[in-house]
Design an enzyme around this catalytic site. Sequence first.
Site, PDB file in Angstrom:
ATOM      1  CG  ASP A 330      -0.716  12.879   4.853  1.00  0.00           C
ATOM      2  OD1 ASP A 330      -0.542  11.746   4.364  1.00  0.00           O
ATOM      3  OD2 ASP A 330      -0.311  13.920   4.305  1.00  0.00           O
ATOM      4  CD  GLU A 333       2.131   6.425   5.146  1.00  0.00           C
ATOM      5  OE1 GLU A 333       1.109   6.782   4.531  1.00  0.00           O
ATOM      6  OE2 GLU A 333       2.877   7.222   5.744  1.00  0.00           O
ATOM      7  CG  ASP A 406       2.398  12.033  -1.627  1.00  0.00           C
ATOM      8  OD1 ASP A 406       1.307  12.457  -1.250  1.00  0.00           O
ATOM      9  OD2 ASP A 406       3.416  12.029  -0.909  1.00  0.00           O
TER      10      ASP A 406
END
Length: 734
Positions: A330, A333, A406
């Site tokens: 997670d 990015e 999300d």
Amino acid sequence: MSQRSELQENNAGGLWRETFRQFEDIKANGPSSVGSDLCLHGFSHVYGLPEHADGLQLKDTRASEPYRLYNLDVFAYELFSRLGLYGSVPLLVAHKPDRTLGLFWLNASETFVNVYYSPSDQQGDQSPLLKKRRKQPQTDVRWLSESGVIDCTVLLGPGPKHLFSQYAQLTGYQALPPLFSLGYHQSRWNYKNEADVKAVDAGFDLHDIPYDVIWLDIEHTDGKRYFTWDPALFPDPAGLQRHLEKKKRKLVVISDPHIKVDPDWSLYCEAKDGGHFVKSREGQIYRGSCWPGESCYLDFSNPDTRAWYSRCYSLDKYKGSTASLFIWNDMNEPSVFDGPEQTMPKDAVHHGGWEHRELHNLYGFHQHMATFEGLLTRSGGSERPFVLSRSFYAGSQRFGAVWTGDNVASWEYLKISVPMLLSLSVAGIGFCGADVGGFVKDPEPELLVRWYQAAALQPFFRGHSTIVSKRREPWLFGEEVTSAIRTVIEQRYCLLPYWYTLFHQAHTAGLPPLRPLWVEFPSEEITFTVDKQYMIGEALLACPVTGPGVKEIRVLLPGSGEVWYDVHSAEAFKGGSNVVLPVTLDTVPVFQRGGSVVCRSAGSGSCAADFQWLPLSITVALNSQGEAEGELYLDDGHSFSYRDRKAFSLRRFTMLSGRLLCRPASKEGTFDCDTVVQSVTFFGLKRKPSTVIVRVSAGAGDTAAAFQFTETCCTLTVNNLNLRVTADWEIQIG
């Protein structure tokens, strides 16, 4: 003096600067960009370019923002936006009735894509002469990237499935997932401790709901130090995994790319001493803020760093881990709480002196790669890894699954999940899903049920929610809700033989399990803009209910010569039309295409391993010529023996002239198992047969079989067959 010289003179040391809010981006090599304009003649529908919370067909960008490809951590992202989300695949797919074409723009820096559709008719003066000179439609595509080189590949199709194969040859095929990962996953930020995990696990058994994996978010660690366990909350993680493994279930834990700055933590010191962190433009180790507070970021662009990180997953190094532990990447990015746009500055420096701006969209891809390699090495190369990543790039399909990040517990986010997953699928990311119920906020019971119904018909199937949301295990909303959720999860497990076969096709031919209607009906223009319903493989059409209080739903059944069957009632519908169906909270509209064969597990169990060897129930849906065909792929469900020792079986079922044949679909394949076909149901049989004869090729002659025929829906069911699926046999309807 030239403009360039003036700019250089105005910047200290000849560096060019750009300011964004309080951030300054120093462009050591000067400002740059590369771009290309392409004209797609005859095309008026283009798709792809994930990830955006938008419809399947890309919109004209003349009067608005271009599509941005720049991986960012976006909480509760805005809908119908062209701004960048967690991952980027620079593949644009154009389609018209007689041609599918792809443009692959290989550039990992910030990229903008403008799409301009030209009308199919001349505008303005419509004199008779001009009316005769109808203008051909065209779509102009403008690519613009901040840096790098022009590396654009045109994929020529000519059909959608040719294009998927060509793209897979270029960027890699979808990894064949371990079977358990196609089951249901239960997650939350966070399950509190070992007792909580065991209680949730027991809850599924108590309520007879199958599931395969329970997940732990960041709170399971010792102070947000990945590869550790909170000693008070998870004192015996290996024992917890063994507890789950006894039930053939797995544990997944999170592992993010930021490393807590802690001179007393051996892993931080090891990474620092090994030169494994991204540097600042001044040459110091780059520091940013994330969950642990001040953090450093691993430089996954460095092969040595990836190899070191992969070794961190070895059983001797990752204390408390076992072979039944799998991983979730997670925040990759990468997410930097105090960085520009909550990510890493573009002038940070990677291995080899590359600026972050050049590699940004590859950061999560490289972590995903290193994690996959770590789990692969952990088993000595024998066991298939399962790794979920939030960030991705072209080729991420080789390493596992992705999800849409999300999302929010609202009907609008449920609706948008369908086109988002179709866009990912078209761009090669076949193992994809959206968090059931929405990550943010609390879903009302009806929304939760509808989300489970939709997600059970999508590749990656996980319930997940944020730390401030109410608990939402399936049994917490009353028996009606529990029963509805149980039903769709059970249906998902029964359909695993079909899903697994689709992933074999993705792994070998590049075909996505989830497909827009136009992939299967490429010449039917009415399908080109449909993104509320979709095909699961060639055989099943799904149209989830995604609105509140819905009493009826309109479904497009394409193909003027096709026959479609409601999978629940066996009612037949003609293709090339819209049908309106009444729905209740229990209704999940799914249709089987005439001419197809679908295999399901018959029976019940508590996880995928239970369902794997259950008897099979086969549904043969006849087309208007009374024919049908389908395949079933079998292997051990977890190892690479299918690849290394050809330990697989690919069977083909063919219905022709009243005879159903079971034969090998491949000359290769040595896998043998005791799985049997228990029953076969035929949809669309015009008359009641006088006899049904079963003939086993290596058996003891012909056997008359008992059968039931239902005239109202033209359905024939043959039960109590006990035919080995890996053997050759046939059923003759007389």
